[in-house]
Motif scaffolding. Structure first.
Motif, mmCIF file in Angstrom:
data_model
loop_
_atom_site.group_PDB
_atom_site.id
_atom_site.type_symbol
_atom_site.label_atom_id
_atom_site.label_comp_id
_atom_site.label_asym_id
_atom_site.label_seq_id
_atom_site.Cartn_x
_atom_site.Cartn_y
_atom_site.Cartn_z
ATOM 1 N N LEU A 195 -3.153 16.358 -14.933
ATOM 2 C CA LEU A 195 -3.751 15.837 -16.155
ATOM 3 C C LEU A 195 -5.284 15.732 -16.075
ATOM 4 O O LEU A 195 -5.976 15.969 -17.064
ATOM 5 C CB LEU A 195 -3.175 14.452 -16.462
ATOM 6 N N MET A 196 -5.801 15.389 -14.901
ATOM 7 C CA MET A 196 -7.208 15.046 -14.780
ATOM 8 C C MET A 196 -8.030 16.053 -13.958
ATOM 9 O O MET A 196 -9.240 15.979 -13.927
ATOM 10 C CB MET A 196 -7.367 13.652 -14.149
ATOM 11 N N GLY A 197 -7.329 16.951 -13.244
ATOM 12 C CA GLY A 197 -8.040 17.897 -12.398
ATOM 13 C C GLY A 197 -8.267 17.380 -10.995
ATOM 14 O O GLY A 197 -8.365 18.166 -10.042
ATOM 15 N N ILE A 198 -8.360 16.074 -10.843
ATOM 16 C CA ILE A 198 -8.493 15.438 -9.526
ATOM 17 C C ILE A 198 -7.587 14.199 -9.539
ATOM 18 O O ILE A 198 -7.094 13.777 -10.594
ATOM 19 C CB ILE A 198 -9.940 14.995 -9.228
ATOM 20 N N THR A 199 -7.387 13.609 -8.376
ATOM 21 C CA THR A 199 -6.579 12.389 -8.318
ATOM 22 C C THR A 199 -7.046 11.506 -7.183
ATOM 23 O O THR A 199 -7.490 12.000 -6.138
ATOM 24 C CB THR A 199 -5.076 12.713 -8.142
ATOM 25 N N ASN A 200 -6.935 10.215 -7.383
ATOM 26 C CA ASN A 200 -7.192 9.236 -6.342
ATOM 27 C C ASN A 200 -5.910 8.546 -5.874
ATOM 28 O O ASN A 200 -5.955 7.634 -5.045
ATOM 29 C CB ASN A 200 -8.184 8.174 -6.831
ATOM 30 N N LEU A 201 -4.782 8.993 -6.425
ATOM 31 C CA LEU A 201 -3.516 8.375 -6.038
ATOM 32 C C LEU A 201 -3.123 8.850 -4.637
ATOM 33 O O LEU A 201 -3.372 10.010 -4.278
ATOM 34 C CB LEU A 201 -2.415 8.748 -7.042
ATOM 35 N N PRO A 202 -2.496 7.995 -3.831
ATOM 36 C CA PRO A 202 -2.102 8.392 -2.474
ATOM 37 C C PRO A 202 -0.948 9.379 -2.496
ATOM 38 O O PRO A 202 -0.196 9.465 -3.455
ATOM 39 C CB PRO A 202 -1.695 7.068 -1.833
ATOM 40 N N LYS A 241 0.816 -1.212 0.000
ATOM 41 C CA LYS A 241 0.000 0.000 0.000
ATOM 42 C C LYS A 241 0.851 1.263 0.000
ATOM 43 O O LYS A 241 0.414 2.312 -0.470
ATOM 44 C CB LYS A 241 -0.954 0.004 1.199
ATOM 45 N N THR A 242 2.046 1.193 0.551
ATOM 46 C CA THR A 242 2.892 2.379 0.656
ATOM 47 C C THR A 242 4.203 2.256 -0.109
ATOM 48 O O THR A 242 4.878 3.258 -0.334
ATOM 49 C CB THR A 242 3.232 2.671 2.127
ATOM 50 N N ASN A 243 4.571 1.050 -0.501
ATOM 51 C CA ASN A 243 5.886 0.823 -1.104
ATOM 52 C C ASN A 243 5.737 -0.019 -2.358
ATOM 53 O O ASN A 243 5.321 -1.177 -2.286
ATOM 54 C CB ASN A 243 6.804 0.127 -0.087
ATOM 55 N N ASN A 244 6.095 0.545 -3.498
ATOM 56 C CA ASN A 244 5.992 -0.185 -4.763
ATOM 57 C C ASN A 244 7.043 -1.285 -4.880
ATOM 58 O O ASN A 244 6.816 -2.283 -5.560
ATOM 59 C CB ASN A 244 6.145 0.768 -5.947
ATOM 60 N N PHE A 245 8.186 -1.105 -4.223
ATOM 61 C CA PHE A 245 9.312 -2.007 -4.454
ATOM 62 C C PHE A 245 9.989 -2.445 -3.153
ATOM 63 O O PHE A 245 11.170 -2.181 -2.924
ATOM 64 C CB PHE A 245 10.343 -1.332 -5.362
ATOM 65 N N PRO A 246 9.278 -3.144 -2.275
ATOM 66 C CA PRO A 246 9.906 -3.562 -1.023
ATOM 67 C C PRO A 246 11.049 -4.541 -1.200
ATOM 68 O O PRO A 246 11.895 -4.670 -0.315
ATOM 69 C CB PRO A 246 8.750 -4.190 -0.234
#
Length: 505
Positions: A498-505, A94-99
């Motif tokens: 790019l989108m005006g809003i974001t759902n990325l953390p 959830k917090t780390n793409n590459f543990p």
């Protein structure tokens, strides 16, 4: 936590290491995994401290205190204790793409801020993190997860180090079409060519790259932006650009030192890059690397890069090996001006130091008072001495006294301490001063006083609209966890742009 008394019942245990004399014979990783029961006990040491500084990610006294990625450390420690490894993997991702990278090469500022570490050895957070991700791959829990829809927006990411890869992973998950440009022949940046195999085997990087490809990320190698493709052309082809080029211009504090031009003096990264490339291309049979075999080697500069030069030189079969550090030796315990939860500035022995101590006898050196390893402290290289053919043959040094500053600097030279050290090769591991400037010049991007791309932390947009910067090229030379942190956050801001809003953390 699941076992409130665990920290009192179990001693700290970390990954078992192969013996130094055995491991210098190959380029394989030198650490071995722990048994599951021992890992469960290590998870039980997490002590329900109430305010877990381990995942705060603050900057205290100029250094990271706690995890910059805000990893949910107490949660996955508890899940490991309860043998719920799959959920632990989910919380970790959830917090780390590459543990699998951070679990191997991060210096673990989280452990420096562990509450247990105030008066006991801290929880073995890094060992547990690596064990979670490695088990995830072993159990085939980690599978490609491409986005369910595409936005039609295209993003170029320049640089394939941890910041660039993290940005690509996040933006791809949001549905954007991401293309990562890398000037080398392999993806990974310093992960691939700056960190030796014994710390991070390259199939581990390639495994993650294959996942990103299957999820839809496009990679372009051997293409240098600013040279092979003009930066403005890149902007014309994409809706947004993220610069994650790293800090690649090495410091050279010896530019005016007599003899600096001699053959045999190299920047550390030249040595490490060529070695890994030759190793991957031909198992070192092509000879396209700087060999330390039967050479007297001096490494100037401590830190991870200097240590990696030690380990690499030993695997070549060097004749002698010494490491110069201009700073004094750190204390064995925290000093009074270095309290928890600051990063503990204490004496540490890394893998290269241990390997050198097992290979060579340093005990006869009068300067070795506390530890038997290759480091010489509070020492200044005053002159590089060459032979009649312009090759390095020795280095003249002087001891320095940091308790007695001179008018021209923070230390003074100690009279009568001159010494010549035999040296056929010298590797300069002095850090980096910023990114190369071609892209900034072509686009007119503002840079800060240290030559980094100017972009506010948390926003990441440069002086050019639609162009973002993340990682070492923005903040300066730093840790892999900061690079991943900035890559993720820059992706969030780019998505919002790019989108005006974001759902990325």
């Amino acid at each position: 936590m699941g076992k409130p008394t665990g920290f009192k019942e179990y001693a700290r245990q970390t990954s078992v290491e192969r013996s130094p004399k055995e491991r210098i014979k190959d380029w394989k990783e030198f650490s071995k995994p722990l048994e599951l029961q021992i890992l469960k006990q290590q998870g039980a040491r997490c002590m329900d401290c109430g305010i877990p500084f381990c995942h705060t990610g603050d900057m205290i006294a100029g250094m990271a205190a706690g995890c910059p990625l805000h990893n949910l450390i107490p949660e996955w420690n508890d899940l490991v204790y309860h043998n719920d490894w799959k959920e632990a993997l989910d919380r970790l991702h959830k917090t780390n793409n590459f543990p699998e990278f951070t679990g191997r090469v991060c210096p673990a500022p989280c452990e420096g801020s562990c509450t247990l570490g105030i008066n006991e050895p801290p929880v073995a957070i890094k060992t547990i993190e690596r064990s979670i991700i490695d088990r995830g791959f072993e159990e085939d829990w980690i599978k490609p997860n491409p986005p369910s829809r595409r936005t039609g927006k295209k993003v170029a990411i320049v640089g394939s180090g941890p910041a660039g890869l993290a940005a690509a992973a996040q933006l791809n998950s949001a549905g954007h079409l991401c293309t990562v440009y890398e000037r080398s022949d392999r993806i990974g940046g310093l992960l691939m060519y700056g960190i030796p195999n014994m710390k991070l085997e390259k199939w581990i990087i390639e495994r993650r790259i294959d996942l990103l490809k299957k999820e839809g990320v496009n990679f372009v190698v051997e293409t240098e932006i600013g040279k092979d493709l003009h930066s403005k052309e890149l902007m014309d082809q994409f809706d947004a650009v993220i610069l994650a080029t790293g800090s690649t211009v090495p410091n050279d504090f010896f530019a005016k030192t007599p003899g600096r031009e001699l053959n045999g003096i190299h920047f550390a990264m030249e040595f490490l890059h060529k070695n890994t490339k030759s190793l991957l291309d031909s198992d070192l049979t092509d000879g396209n690397y700087i060999s330390a075999k039967d050479k007297n080697v001096v490494v100037i500069g401590g830190g991870d890069t200097g240590n990696d030069c030690l380990g690499t030189s030993l695997r070549h079969g060097c004749k002698s090996l010494v490491n110069f550090e201009i700073v004094p030796q750190s204390p064995n315990e925290r000093a009074s001006n270095n309290p928890w939860p600051q990063w503990p500035k204490i004496f540490r022995t890394d893998y290269g130091h241990a390997e050198a101590a097992a290979t060579f006898d340093y005990s006869q050196d009068a300067n070795k008072t506390l530890h038997d390893d290759p480091r010489e402290y509070a020492i200044q290289s005053a002159e590089f001495i060459g032979d009649e053919n312009g090759n390095l043959k020795a280095i003249r040094t002087q001891q320095v006294d940091w308790s007695d500053p001179s008018s021209g600097g923070p230390f003074s030279v100690v009279d009568g301490t001159e010494k010549e050290w035999p040296a056929d090769l010298c590797f300069l591991a002095l850090g980096f001063r910023g990114p190369e400037q071609v892209i900034a010049e072509q686009l007119g991007i503002k840079t800060d006083i240290r030559s980094n791309y100017e972009a506010e932390y948390g926003k990441y947009q440069t002086s050019i609209e639609g162009v973002f910067a993340a990682g070492d090229c923005r903040r300066g030379q730093s840790l892999i966890v900061w690079a991943i942190n900035e890559g993720r956050e820059a992706a969030r801001e780019c998505d919002k742009y790019l989108m005006g809003i974001t759902n990325l953390p």
